[in-house]
Design a protein around this motif. Structure first.
Motif, short mmCIF file in Angstrom:
data_model
loop_
_atom_site.label_atom_id
_atom_site.label_comp_id
_atom_site.label_asym_id
_atom_site.label_seq_id
_atom_site.Cartn_x
_atom_site.Cartn_y
_atom_site.Cartn_z
N ILE A 41 0.75 -1.25 -0.07
CA ILE A 41 -0.02 0.10 -0.05
C ILE A 41 0.91 1.27 -0.11
CG2 ILE A 41 -0.32 0.27 2.56
CD1 ILE A 41 -3.25 0.89 1.84
N GLY A 42 2.18 1.19 0.63
CA GLY A 42 3.03 2.26 0.78
C GLY A 42 3.32 2.59 -0.88
N LEU A 43 3.69 1.63 -1.60
CA LEU A 43 3.87 2.05 -3.13
C LEU A 43 2.63 2.85 -3.85
CD1 LEU A 43 5.72 -1.33 -4.23
CD2 LEU A 43 6.79 0.97 -4.23
N ARG A 44 1.50 2.33 -3.70
CA ARG A 44 0.53 2.82 -4.30
C ARG A 44 0.18 4.19 -3.67
NH1 ARG A 44 -2.20 5.08 -7.27
NH2 ARG A 44 -4.34 4.25 -8.13
N ALA A 45 0.29 4.29 -2.44
CA ALA A 45 -0.06 5.69 -1.67
C ALA A 45 0.95 6.70 -2.21
CB ALA A 45 -0.03 5.49 -0.28
N THR A 46 2.28 6.54 -2.65
CA THR A 46 3.04 7.33 -2.87
C THR A 46 3.47 7.57 -4.40
OG1 THR A 46 4.65 5.62 -2.48
CG2 THR A 46 4.32 7.08 -0.83
N ASP A 47 2.51 7.08 -5.18
CA ASP A 47 2.57 6.72 -6.79
C ASP A 47 3.87 6.23 -7.03
OD1 ASP A 47 0.02 8.12 -7.22
OD2 ASP A 47 1.00 10.12 -6.80
N TYR A 48 4.31 5.12 -6.21
CA TYR A 48 5.40 4.37 -6.73
C TYR A 48 6.73 5.01 -6.61
CZ TYR A 48 1.56 1.53 -8.54
OH TYR A 48 0.22 0.95 -8.63
N ARG A 49 6.77 5.95 -5.72
CA ARG A 49 7.97 6.64 -5.41
C ARG A 49 8.70 5.69 -4.21
NH1 ARG A 49 6.36 12.42 -3.59
NH2 ARG A 49 4.53 11.36 -2.97
N ILE A 50 9.96 5.40 -4.66
CA ILE A 50 10.43 4.18 -3.91
C ILE A 50 10.75 4.74 -2.23
CG2 ILE A 50 12.24 2.29 -3.54
CD1 ILE A 50 10.10 1.86 -5.59
N GLY A 51 11.57 5.89 -2.48
CA GLY A 51 11.81 6.39 -0.96
C GLY A 51 10.92 6.69 -0.12
N PRO A 52 9.71 7.47 -0.47
CA PRO A 52 8.95 7.53 0.55
C PRO A 52 7.81 6.43 0.76
CG PRO A 52 8.85 9.40 -1.09
CD PRO A 52 9.93 8.42 -1.61
N ALA A 53 7.88 5.40 -0.39
CA ALA A 53 7.13 4.35 0.05
C ALA A 53 7.60 3.37 0.92
CB ALA A 53 6.90 3.50 -1.38
N LEU A 54 8.95 3.43 1.05
CA LEU A 54 9.72 2.48 1.97
C LEU A 54 9.80 3.32 3.36
CD1 LEU A 54 12.85 1.62 0.09
CD2 LEU A 54 11.24 0.17 0.58
N LEU A 55 9.80 4.62 3.40
CA LEU A 55 9.59 5.46 4.76
C LEU A 55 8.32 5.13 5.46
CD1 LEU A 55 10.58 7.38 6.74
CD2 LEU A 55 9.78 9.12 5.53
N TRP A 56 7.20 5.42 4.68
CA TRP A 56 5.97 5.38 5.34
C TRP A 56 5.51 3.83 5.60
CZ3 TRP A 56 5.43 9.37 7.68
CH2 TRP A 56 5.47 10.70 7.19
N ALA A 57 5.80 2.80 4.60
CA ALA A 57 5.67 1.56 4.72
C ALA A 57 6.40 1.10 6.21
CB ALA A 57 6.03 0.84 3.62
N ALA A 58 7.55 1.53 6.46
CA ALA A 58 8.39 1.13 7.35
C ALA A 58 7.88 1.57 8.79
CB ALA A 58 9.69 1.57 7.34
N VAL A 59 7.13 2.83 8.70
CA VAL A 59 6.42 3.13 9.84
C VAL A 59 5.39 2.26 10.24
CG1 VAL A 59 5.15 5.07 10.89
CG2 VAL A 59 7.20 5.70 9.71
N LEU A 60 4.39 2.07 9.37
CA LEU A 60 3.34 1.28 9.63
C LEU A 60 3.60 -0.15 9.90
CD1 LEU A 60 0.07 1.25 9.06
CD2 LEU A 60 0.57 0.61 6.55
N ALA A 61 4.50 -0.80 9.29
CA ALA A 61 5.14 -2.03 9.61
C ALA A 61 5.62 -2.10 10.98
CB ALA A 61 6.07 -2.60 8.61
N VAL A 62 6.42 -1.17 11.43
CA VAL A 62 7.06 -1.41 12.52
C VAL A 62 5.90 -1.08 14.01
CG1 VAL A 62 8.64 0.06 14.29
CG2 VAL A 62 9.39 -0.45 11.97
#
Length: 215
Positions: A41-62
């Motif tokens: 969902i991080g990829l889709r929410a950030t329009d597939y921008r890898i950096g922001p996707a990884l950042l927010w996905a990491a917060v949600l996952a942690v």
């Protein structure tokens, strides 16, 4: 080969069937599903921008998966409950409260950090699911495996494509595994799946206007 346990009215398995069911329960455990979902969902929410996707996905996952799992595993090793799946319903109170507190903290971080709204809605869905599951679990051991996996499918179908609903086949497989290993009844896995799906879909339907544009 499966047999039927007349004492519990539950399927009983042995040999390869039991091994397969246990393996499914581990590789598709709630924390694993949540980590994978967070990045999807991080990829889709950030329009597939890898950096922001990884950042927010990491917060949600942690906050939604990793911190609660660390707490649960440490507690299991200390003998506070009967394993990392916490099979005993009475033993689930503290783990569920910790999961709720951690998920709520993650939601706060996402809001204050200006995360994409899809990520915030996903976190809200997780918090609400835990809030509903907790009082039910005080009396009846509803399945978190089913609730988490079904909720993830509902959210992915909303932000990606209805084709993601084919993921419900995986949810059915997870439900089957939980019944076979006798951690839940058919009613408990069905209730968990319906609850997780309805709450997740409801949150995204209510917030759909905010999701336009992914921000």
């Amino acid at each position: 080969m499966s047999r039927f346990d007349t004492a519990t009215a539950q399927p009983r398995a042995d040999g390869p069937v039991l091994f397969i069911a246990r393996t499914i329960g581990e590789i598709l455990a709630p924390w694993v599903v949540l980590v994978l979902f967070a990045f999807a969902i991080g990829l889709r929410a950030t329009d597939y921008r890898i950096g922001p996707a990884l950042l927010w996905a990491a917060v949600l996952a942690v906050f939604s998966a990793l911190l609660p799992m660390v707490f649960i595993v440490r507690g299991a090793r200390a003998g506070k409950w009967d394993g990392h799946h916490v099979r005993d319903r009475a033993g689930r109170t503290v783990p569920l409260l910790v999961c709720f507190a951690s998920a709520a903290a993650g939601l706060l971080v996402l809001i204050l950090g200006g995360a994409p709204r899809a990520m915030i809605l996903a976190a809200i869905a997780m918090v609400l699911t835990l809030a509903v599951v907790f009082p039910i679990t005080l009396r009846w051991k509803i399945s978190m495996h089913a609730a988490v996996s079904a909720g993830a499918v509902a959210m992915l179908a909303f932000v990606y494509s209805p084709y993601a609903l084919f993921g419900l086949l995986v949810v059915a497989l997870i439900c089957w595994s939980r019944v076979v290993v006798r951690h839940h009844t058919p009613a408990q896995v069905c209730a968990g799946a319906v609850l997780g799906f309805v709450i997740a879909l409801g949150v995204f339907l209510v917030g759909q206007q905010s999701l336009i544009g992914g921000q």
